[in-house]
Design a protein around this motif. Sequence first.
Motif, PDB file in Angstrom:
ATOM      1  N   LYS A   1      -7.573  -0.385  -0.307  1.00 19.07           N
ATOM      2  CA  LYS A   1      -7.496   0.206  -0.176  1.00 19.07           C
ATOM      3  C   LYS A   1      -6.600   1.169   0.270  1.00 19.07           C
ATOM      4  N   LEU A   2      -5.400   0.440  -0.752  1.00 19.95           N
ATOM      5  CA  LEU A   2      -4.936   2.233  -1.414  1.00 19.95           C
ATOM      6  C   LEU A   2      -5.315   2.792  -2.764  1.00 19.95           C
ATOM      7  N   SER A   3      -5.512   1.411  -3.527  1.00 15.22           N
ATOM      8  CA  SER A   3      -6.404   1.969  -4.535  1.00 15.22           C
ATOM      9  C   SER A   3      -7.358   2.987  -4.149  1.00 15.22           C
ATOM     10  N   VAL A   4      -8.576   2.911  -3.310  1.00 14.95           N
ATOM     11  CA  VAL A   4      -9.733   3.789  -2.837  1.00 14.95           C
ATOM     12  C   VAL A   4      -8.842   5.581  -2.697  1.00 14.95           C
ATOM     13  N   ALA A   5      -7.672   5.125  -2.034  1.00 16.62           N
ATOM     14  CA  ALA A   5      -7.173   6.619  -1.224  1.00 16.62           C
ATOM     15  C   ALA A   5      -6.300   7.066  -2.757  1.00 16.62           C
ATOM     16  N   ALA A   6      -5.878   6.480  -3.587  1.00 16.28           N
ATOM     17  CA  ALA A   6      -5.406   6.901  -4.814  1.00 16.28           C
ATOM     18  C   ALA A   6      -6.827   7.740  -5.385  1.00 16.28           C
ATOM     19  N   ILE A   7      -7.535   6.804  -5.967  1.00 16.76           N
ATOM     20  CA  ILE A   7      -8.134   7.575  -6.761  1.00 16.76           C
ATOM     21  C   ILE A   7      -9.225   9.394  -5.740  1.00 16.76           C
ATOM     22  N   ASN A   8      -9.733   9.139  -4.495  1.00 20.76           N
ATOM     23  CA  ASN A   8      -9.588   9.869  -2.639  1.00 20.76           C
ATOM     24  C   ASN A   8      -8.741  10.903  -3.572  1.00 20.76           C
ATOM     25  N   ALA A   9      -7.615  10.435  -3.550  1.00 20.90           N
ATOM     26  CA  ALA A   9      -5.814  12.055  -3.749  1.00 20.90           C
ATOM     27  C   ALA A   9      -6.575  12.635  -5.010  1.00 20.90           C
ATOM     28  N   ALA A  10      -6.523  11.990  -5.795  1.00 20.71           N
ATOM     29  CA  ALA A  10      -6.339  12.414  -7.245  1.00 20.71           C
ATOM     30  C   ALA A  10      -8.048  13.385  -7.087  1.00 20.71           C
ATOM     31  N   ALA A  11      -9.017  13.424  -7.090  1.00 16.40           N
ATOM     32  CA  ALA A  11     -10.052  13.694  -6.324  1.00 16.40           C
ATOM     33  C   ALA A  11      -9.750  14.600  -6.170  1.00 16.40           C
TER      34      ALA A  11
END
Length: 137
Positions: free
Chosen positions: A124-134
């Motif tokens: 969940k945190l990994s997906v959030a980090a990618i979402n945030a960068a996007a």
Amino acid sequence: MLPAVQSFLAGFPNLVLHLAVTLGLLGGAAALYTRITPHDEIKLIRHGNVAAAISFSGAVLGLAIPLAFCLAASVGVWDILIWGVVTLVLQLLALRVIEVVMQGMSHRIEAGEVGPAVLLFAVKLSVAAINAAAVTG
């Protein structure tokens, strides 16, 4: 009046408004997340289920991280609302996909298994980090 004081007086109302909007989005998304999960994490947490607490913590952090990046990159309230909703929808969809792909995790969390909860937390945190960068890229 000192420039620093003038700056504070001019900026503080915006800070409060932006913070309130962002926290409102986070609260709404967290509430929606509890409705779309196959198990009642809040009930499980109230009964002392550590695995549910870990999983739900990952979900809330996963929702907050893209919102924080959205807030940092915003130019106003509408920016926060538009991009905040976009990042939250993407994050909620990703969280549902994670739960579908990782079949049986819901039952394992209900059973209090910490290992699967930690794995879900990390995903969940990994997906959030990618979402945030996007959202900021």
